[in-house]
Design an enzyme around this catalytic site. Structure first.
Site, PDB file in Angstrom:
ATOM      1  N   GLY A   1     -22.113 -53.271 -16.451  1.00 25.92           N
ATOM      2  CA  GLY A   1     -23.351 -52.923 -15.754  1.00 25.92           C
ATOM      3  C   GLY A   1     -24.120 -54.143 -15.293  1.00 25.92           C
ATOM      4  O   GLY A   1     -24.598 -54.208 -14.153  1.00 25.92           O
TER       5      GLY A   1
ATOM      6  N   ASP B   1     -16.228 -46.106 -21.932  1.00 29.43           N
ATOM      7  CA  ASP B   1     -16.063 -47.342 -22.690  1.00 29.43           C
ATOM      8  C   ASP B   1     -15.201 -47.130 -23.925  1.00 29.43           C
ATOM      9  O   ASP B   1     -14.252 -47.876 -24.179  1.00 29.43           O
ATOM     10  CB  ASP B   1     -17.456 -47.863 -23.071  1.00 29.43           C
ATOM     11  CG  ASP B   1     -17.427 -49.150 -23.867  1.00 29.43           C
ATOM     12  OD1 ASP B   1     -16.810 -49.175 -24.951  1.00 29.43           O
ATOM     13  OD2 ASP B   1     -18.056 -50.132 -23.441  1.00 29.43           O
TER      14      ASP B   1
ATOM     15  N   LEU C   1     -18.254 -52.981 -23.042  1.00 25.88           N
ATOM     16  CA  LEU C   1     -17.616 -52.897 -21.738  1.00 25.88           C
ATOM     17  C   LEU C   1     -18.551 -52.236 -20.735  1.00 25.88           C
ATOM     18  O   LEU C   1     -18.661 -52.669 -19.584  1.00 25.88           O
ATOM     19  CB  LEU C   1     -16.297 -52.126 -21.824  1.00 25.88           C
ATOM     20  CG  LEU C   1     -15.307 -52.603 -22.888  1.00 25.88           C
ATOM     21  CD1 LEU C   1     -14.048 -51.750 -22.853  1.00 25.88           C
ATOM     22  CD2 LEU C   1     -14.966 -54.077 -22.688  1.00 25.88           C
ATOM     23  N   ASP C   2     -19.222 -51.179 -21.166  1.00 27.17           N
ATOM     24  CA  ASP C   2     -20.199 -50.505 -20.320  1.00 27.17           C
ATOM     25  C   ASP C   2     -21.367 -51.431 -19.982  1.00 27.17           C
ATOM     26  O   ASP C   2     -21.691 -51.649 -18.813  1.00 27.17           O
ATOM     27  CB  ASP C   2     -20.742 -49.264 -21.042  1.00 27.17           C
ATOM     28  CG  ASP C   2     -20.042 -47.988 -20.607  1.00 27.17           C
ATOM     29  OD1 ASP C   2     -19.525 -47.938 -19.477  1.00 27.17           O
ATOM     30  OD2 ASP C   2     -20.013 -47.030 -21.400  1.00 27.17           O
ATOM     31  N   HIS C   3     -22.011 -51.949 -20.997  1.00 25.93           N
ATOM     32  CA  HIS C   3     -23.198 -52.775 -20.764  1.00 25.93           C
ATOM     33  C   HIS C   3     -22.829 -54.040 -19.994  1.00 25.93           C
ATOM     34  O   HIS C   3     -23.517 -54.410 -19.029  1.00 25.93           O
ATOM     35  CB  HIS C   3     -23.867 -53.110 -22.091  1.00 25.93           C
ATOM     36  CG  HIS C   3     -24.611 -51.971 -22.699  1.00 25.93           C
ATOM     37  ND1 HIS C   3     -25.929 -51.699 -22.412  1.00 25.93           N
ATOM     38  CD2 HIS C   3     -24.215 -51.014 -23.585  1.00 25.93           C
ATOM     39  CE1 HIS C   3     -26.326 -50.629 -23.090  1.00 25.93           C
ATOM     40  NE2 HIS C   3     -25.301 -50.197 -23.814  1.00 25.93           N
TER      41      HIS C   3
END
Length: 464
Positions: free
Chosen positions: A367, A335, A362-364
């Site tokens: 996901g 991220d 961006l990661d969360h």
């Protein structure tokens, strides 16, 4: 004390739901609770976070109604406070009162001869490759001196050539002109594909207290940091039997595993030596999640088409940093590095220094989109059958965030809402844990995971 709340439905939720192929008539089941000060940023981070969580919660509610045999989809409530707490779950985690280290000392911004570069060296093998490229030891002063002598692009190319991680700071305009940006922009936010004509999925009824839409679904989790584990953590919350598989030679960081390991089991499996074990697991799996760079698992016969051939009716969900097309498709990424490459760090920073989003959004966000894609694929299978493929890329999620930016604005000055209402504590084999609850919420659904995280790699590689 909570700030006053405003009930709204953000257009971004509609956009995410459309990307998932959802019925627009169901959007009236979603209400967003806005709390001033949540996830403050120049870019519309709060809106992105709420959209990803809202779409995921609606996909869960849709599947829950199907499995409970009810006509009406449960109401979904997406609260800014819960979303903001969950999007920085790694910062809220305490293990016996100890706060984990989220970034290692060499994972940071550095000045170069002509600009800035950001490195990622949380894992020992990435740190070793960075230092080997620069020809220095772990002293940050020596690293800074070595980087200051080179251009940012030179560092980026040299470190990646050695298998390390470093990305030059770019502006949004510079990123838009990059071949990788053009390739990623051609992809949908969520790629969805039917792989074959496997029979329609037959669901067993589920209990209603709580209502667990993914109960009985077996998920093979071949993902690492952070988006993939967020997706599988969400599916575990919703009742799935999630078995995470890791190669024994690539140990996970303990605190990272604790944050994303809720509701799952964790086993070690070397695909080079234990293929028969993997095939036994695959034969009974409903979902396979992968989070490695495109091409990394092909030598093991783990392409979506090969998985569907061996396990008809499977849902394959893939996550990557840079997307499946373009010159960077096989590059590793995180991220923080995607923020730097795409111009987000430039927008969130100042003339003196780059910045960052208030969360690894961006990661969360990716996901929750990936989990939503799996849930929607399961619902569609009940009607139409077919093995399914779902793909999400951090760089494409970043593009979506930038598309919604318009003109940048100063950060709001309101105080951020307290996370306390969305934190919980429980005992575990790791010690006493304080952690953020999941923001995925619908009427009758679960509020917490059935089991806390265990120790990495200590469960048997078999289904319950």
């Amino acid at each position: 004390m909570l700030h006053s709340a405003v009930m709204t439905l953000l257009p971004e939720v509609s956009s995410a739901w459309a990307a998932l192929g959802g019925d627009p008539a169901l959007l009236d089941r979603v209400v967003s609770v806005e709390r001033p000060g949540a996830l403050p940023a120049r870019l519309p981070v709060r809106q992105l976070a709420v959209a990803c969580v809202g779409a995921c919660a609606l996909a869960a509610a849709e599947l829950a109604a199907r499995r409970a045999g009810t006509q009406e989809v449960p109401a979904v409530r997406v609260d800014d406070g819960a979303v903001a707490a969950a999007f920085v779950s790694e910062r809220h985690l305490l293990v016996d009162g100890r706060a984990p280290e989220t970034f290692a000392p060499l994972s940071r911004f550095w000045r170069t001869a002509d600009g800035w570069v950001r490195t990622h060296a949380n894992y020992p093998h990435h740190r070793a490759r960075l230092l080997d490229t620069l020809g220095v030891g772990e002293d940050p002063a020596a690293v800074a001196a070595a980087l200051a002598e080179r251009s940012a692009l030179e560092v980026e190319d040299a470190v990646y050539a050695r298998g390390g991680l470093a990305v030059a700071l770019r502006t949004p305009r510079e990123w838009a002109a990059h071949e990788q940006a053009r390739a990623v922009s051609e992809l949908p936010l969520v790629e969805r594909e039917r792989l074959d004509s496997a029979h329609a999925r037959a669901f067993a009824p589920v209990r209603r207290d709580p209502l667990l839409p993914a109960a009985g679904i077996r998920v093979l989790d071949l993902t690492r940091v952070l988006a993939g584990p967020v997706a599988s953590r969400t599916l575990a919350l919703l009742g799935a039997d999630v078995l995470r598989l890791d190669a024994p030679q690539l140990p996970e960081l303990p605190d990272q595993h604790a944050d994303t390991g809720f509701g799952k089991r964790s086993a070690l499996l070397d695909l080079r030596a234990d293929r028969s074990v993997f095939e036994e697991l695959l034969a009974a799996a409903d979902v396979v999640l992968t989070g490695y760079r495109p091409g990394a698992l092909e030598r093991f016969g783990l392409t979506p088409e090969e998985l569907a051939e061996r396990r008809p009716g499977v849902v394959v969900a893939q996550l990557s940093a840079w997307g499946r097309r373009g010159p960077w498709r096989e590059r590793r990424g995180f991220d923080s590095l995607v923020q730097v490459a795409t111009g987000i760090a430039a927008l969130e920073g100042s003339a003196e220094q780059p910045g960052a989003l208030p969360a690894q959004a961006l990661d969360h966000g990716s996901g929750y989109l990936l989990a939503a894609g799996v849930l929607r694929a399961l619902t569609e299978q009940a009607d139409e059958g077919g093995s399914r493929l779902v793909r999400v890329a951090l760089a494409r999620t970043a593009g979506w965030l930038l598309e919604g930016a318009g003109s940048t604005e100063p950060r709001p000055e309101q105080a951020e809402p307290s996370a306390q209402p969305w934190l919980a504590e429980r005992d575990s084999d790791l010690g006493r844990l304080r952690y953020a609850l999941s923001p995925v919420s619908f009427d009758g659904g679960p509020r917490d995971w059935e089991r806390p995280p265990g120790r990495w790699g200590t469960d048997p590689a078999r289904w319950w």
